[in-house]
Write an enzyme that holds these catalytic residues in place. Structure first.
Site, PDB file in Angstrom:
ATOM      1  N   ARG A  38       0.820  -1.221   0.000  1.00 15.85           N
ATOM      2  CA  ARG A  38       0.000   0.000   0.000  1.00 15.85           C
ATOM      3  C   ARG A  38       0.853   1.270   0.000  1.00 15.85           C
ATOM      4  NH1 ARG A  38      -5.127  -1.523   3.991  1.00 15.85           N
ATOM      5  NH2 ARG A  38      -6.431  -2.365   2.330  1.00 15.85           N
ATOM      6  N   LYS A 210     -18.103 -17.000   4.526  1.00 16.26           N
ATOM      7  CA  LYS A 210     -19.548 -16.832   4.714  1.00 16.26           C
ATOM      8  C   LYS A 210     -20.298 -16.360   3.478  1.00 16.26           C
ATOM      9  CE  LYS A 210     -18.791 -15.212   9.382  1.00 16.26           C
ATOM     10  NZ  LYS A 210     -18.571 -13.863   9.848  1.00 16.26           N
ATOM     11  N   GLY A 368      -7.596  -8.169  -0.087  1.00 16.55           N
ATOM     12  CA  GLY A 368      -7.796  -9.000   1.094  1.00 16.55           C
ATOM     13  C   GLY A 368      -6.995 -10.303   1.067  1.00 16.55           C
ATOM     14  N   GLY A 391     -12.369  -4.891   1.522  1.00 13.38           N
ATOM     15  CA  GLY A 391     -13.776  -4.481   1.599  1.00 13.38           C
ATOM     16  C   GLY A 391     -14.165  -3.517   0.482  1.00 13.38           C
TER      17      GLY A 391
HETATM   18  C1  3PG Z   1      -8.675  -2.261   5.137  1.00 14.26           C
HETATM   19  O1  3PG Z   1      -7.540  -2.698   5.306  1.00 14.26           O
HETATM   20  O2  3PG Z   1      -9.683  -2.973   5.088  1.00 14.26           O
HETATM   21  C2  3PG Z   1      -8.815  -0.776   4.888  1.00 14.26           C
HETATM   22  O3  3PG Z   1      -7.641  -0.109   5.232  1.00 14.26           O
HETATM   23  C3  3PG Z   1      -9.986  -0.228   5.643  1.00 14.26           C
HETATM   24  O4  3PG Z   1      -9.830  -0.479   7.003  1.00 14.26           O
HETATM   25  P1  3PG Z   1     -11.113  -0.765   7.885  1.00 14.26           P
HETATM   26  O5  3PG Z   1     -11.726  -2.041   7.372  1.00 14.26           O
HETATM   27  O6  3PG Z   1     -10.580  -0.883   9.285  1.00 14.26           O
HETATM   28  O7  3PG Z   1     -12.042   0.393   7.706  1.00 14.26           O
HETATM   29 MG    MG Z   2     -11.320  -3.906   6.310  1.00 11.87          MG
END
Ligand code: 3PG
Ligand code: MG
Length: 412
Positions: A38, A210, A368, A391
Site C-alpha cells: 500500500r 460466509k 484481502g 472491503g
Molecule cells: C482495510 O484494510 O480494510 C482498509 O484499510 C480499511 O480499514 P477498515 O476495514 O478498518 O475500515
Molecule cells: Mg477492512
C-alpha cells in the site's frame, strides 16, 4: 472505465498545500511493516504532487484503534519506510491529536515539494463515527490545514469517514479542488472495466467463509460474468441448497434459499455456476489454525460424511476450476478456496492462484486474503492487477458507490 471525477492531472499543485488521504493501513509485526504494497501503491500520486512543487500533507488510518491512541498503531514506521521510498525526508507529526498546533506548525514550515505525514486519523476516534455525529469537526480541522484535497485511499474508499469524504465539503467551501489520485484511478479502471466492459469469457471466482458476506457480490457478478465459480466455506451452503448433506461443514441455514435462488438465476440467464465436485475434509477445525498435524480425507461433494467438515476444494474441483480459468479472457478473484492459513488446507487456493498466473486472461485480484495468498506464493507479477482494497473492492464489485470516489469534484 471513464471516471468522471477530477484527478491529480487536472490541477497543478505548485505552492499549494495538498492534503492526500492514503491507505497506509499496512500489516505490522513487532513494529515492522510486513507488507509495503500500500505504501508503494501511493508513490505515483505523491511524486506527482512533489514534482508540481506542492506541499504534500499525507494522512491515513492504521488498524481499528479500538482502545484509543497508542504507539503500536502510530504511523511512525510508515513515515520511515515512505521516506526511504521517496528518497526524501517525510516530516512525521507524531501528535495523537492529528490536527492542531503541531500539525499547523509543521505545515506552516513547509517549502514547495516537502512532505508531511500526520498521525493515525483514527486516533481522533471521530473518524469512525458518522459525520453528523462527530466526524464533522475533525473534517473541518483537516480542511483548515490545506488548500486542495486528493483521495488516493482506495482501500478505505468504502468508508464515509472524516478524512475520506467528509473533508471534501470544507475544502470545496473555501474554493479548493477535490480530486482522486492515480491509485484510485487505476483501481477503478481495472475493477470497473472487468465488470462493465469485460473481454469475454469473463470468469468470476468467489471464495471466503460466509455466504452472508457475499450476497450482493454473488448476485451482481452473476449478471455480469459468463461463469461464476464458488469456493471456500460458503460453497457448503450452496451444496446444501443442491440437496447434498454437508456434515459438519460451515453452513448458513438462513441462506440456503438464497443459494437456490442464485442457482435458478444462473440457469435462467444461461450462466455457468460452478460448485465444488469434491472436498478435502477434516475431523476437527485445526487449533491453532495453522497447525499442520491434521487428518484429511478427500470425498465427492455429495458424500461428505456426517462427522466431517469440508475445509478445502479437492483435486477434481481444482481441475474443473483451472480449466474454466484457462479458457477465460477476464478473471476476477476474491476470497480463498479453503482454510488457506493452514498449509495442509491451502492447496485449493494455491492452485487457483497458479491457474490465474498461467492464463493469458486479464487477471484481477480483489484484495484481502486472495491478494495476500497471491503475494505469498510469489505470483504477484503474473497478475494484471492486485487491488489494494479488500472491503472496498468487494463493495465496488457489488456496484455500490464508494464515498471516497464520489466525494471528489466532477469533471466539468
Ligand atoms: C482495510 O484494510 O480494510 C482498509 O484499510 C480499511 O480499514 P477498515 O476495514 O478498518 O475500515
Ligand atoms: Mg477492512
Amino acid at each position: 472505465m471513464a471516471l468522471n471525477k477530477k484527478s491529480v492531472d487536472d490541477f497543478n499543485a505548485k505552492g499549494r498545500r495538498v492534503l492526500v488521504r492514503c491507505d497506509f493501513n499496512v500489516p505490522l509485526k513487532e513494529g515492522k511493516i510486513t507488507d509495503e504494497t500500500r505504501i508503494v501503491a501511493a508513490l505515483p500520486t505523491i511524486n506527482k504532487l512533489i514534482a508540481d512543487g506542492g506541499k504534500v500533507i499525507l494522512c491515513s488510518h492504521l488498524g481499528k484503534v479500538k482502545n484509543g491512541p497508542n504507539e503500536g498503531e502510530s504511523l511512525a514506521a510508515v513515515a520511515e519506510r515512505l521516506s526511504e521510498k521517496l528518497g526524501k525526508k517525510v516530516n512525521f507529526v507524531a501528535d495523537y491529536n492529528v490536527t492542531g498546533e503541531a500539525a499547523t506548525k509543521a505545515v506552516a514550515d513547509m517549502a514547495e515539494g516537502d512532505v508531511v505525514l500526520l498521525q493515525n486519523t483514527r486516533f481522533r476516534g471521530k473518524e469512525e463515527t458518522k459525520p453528523e455525529e462527530a466526524g464533522e469537526k475533525f473534517a473541518q480541522e483537516l480542511a483548515e490545514l490545506c488548500d486542495d484535497y486528493v483521495c488516493d485511499a482506495f482501500g478505505s474508499a468504502h468508508r464515509a469517514h472524516a478524512s475520506v469524504s467528509v473533508v471534501t465539503k470544507y475544502v470545496r467551501e473555501k474554493g479548493g479542488t477535490c480530486a482522486v489520485g492515480y491509485l484510485m484511478q487505476k483501481e477503478i479502471d481495472f475493477l470497473g472495466n472487468a465488470v462493465e466492459n469485460p473481454v469475454r469469457p469473463f470468469v468470476a471466482i468467489l471464495g471466503g467463509a460466509k455466504v452472508a458476506d457475499k450476497l450482493n457480490v454473488i448476485n451482481t457478478l452473476l449478471e455480469k460474468c459468463d461463469t461464476l465459480i464458488i469456493g471456500g466455506g460458503m460453497a457448503y451452503t450452496f451444496l446444501k441448497a443442491k440437496g447434498y448433506e454437508v456434515g459438519k461443514s460451515l453452513l448458513d441455514e438462513t441462506k440456503v434459499d438464497y443459494c437456490k435462488e442464485m442457482m435458478e438465476k444462473a440457469d435462467k440467464l444461461g450462466k455457468k455456476l460452478l460448485l465444488p465436485v469434491d472436498a478435502v475434509c477434516i475431523d476437527e477445525f485445526p487449533s491453532p489454525i495453522d497447525n499442520p498435524s491434521i487428518n484429511t480425507t478427500v470425498v465427492d461433494a455429495d458424500k461428505i460424511p456426517a462427522d466431517k467438515e469440508g475445509a478445502d476444494i479437492g483435486p477434481k474441483t481444482i481441475e474443473l476450476y483451472s480449466e474454466a480459468v484457462k479458457s477465460a479472457k477476464t478473471v476476477v478473484w476474491n476470497g480463498p478456496m479453503g482454510v488457506f492459513e493452514n498449509p495442509v488446507l491451502a492447496t485449493g487456493t494455491k492452485e487457483v492462484a497458479k491457474a490465474l498466473s498461467e492464463t493469458s486472461a486479464t487477471t484481477i485480484i480483489g484484495g484481502g486474503d486472495s491478494a495476500a495468498a497471491v503475494n505469498q506464493l510469489g505470483y504477484a507479477d503474473k497478475m494484471s492487477h492486485i487491488s489494494t482494497g479488500g472491503g472496498a473492492s468487494l463493495e465496488f464489485l457489488e456496484g455500490k458507490k464508494l464515498p471516497g470516489v464520489y466525494a471528489a469534484d466532477d469533471r466539468a
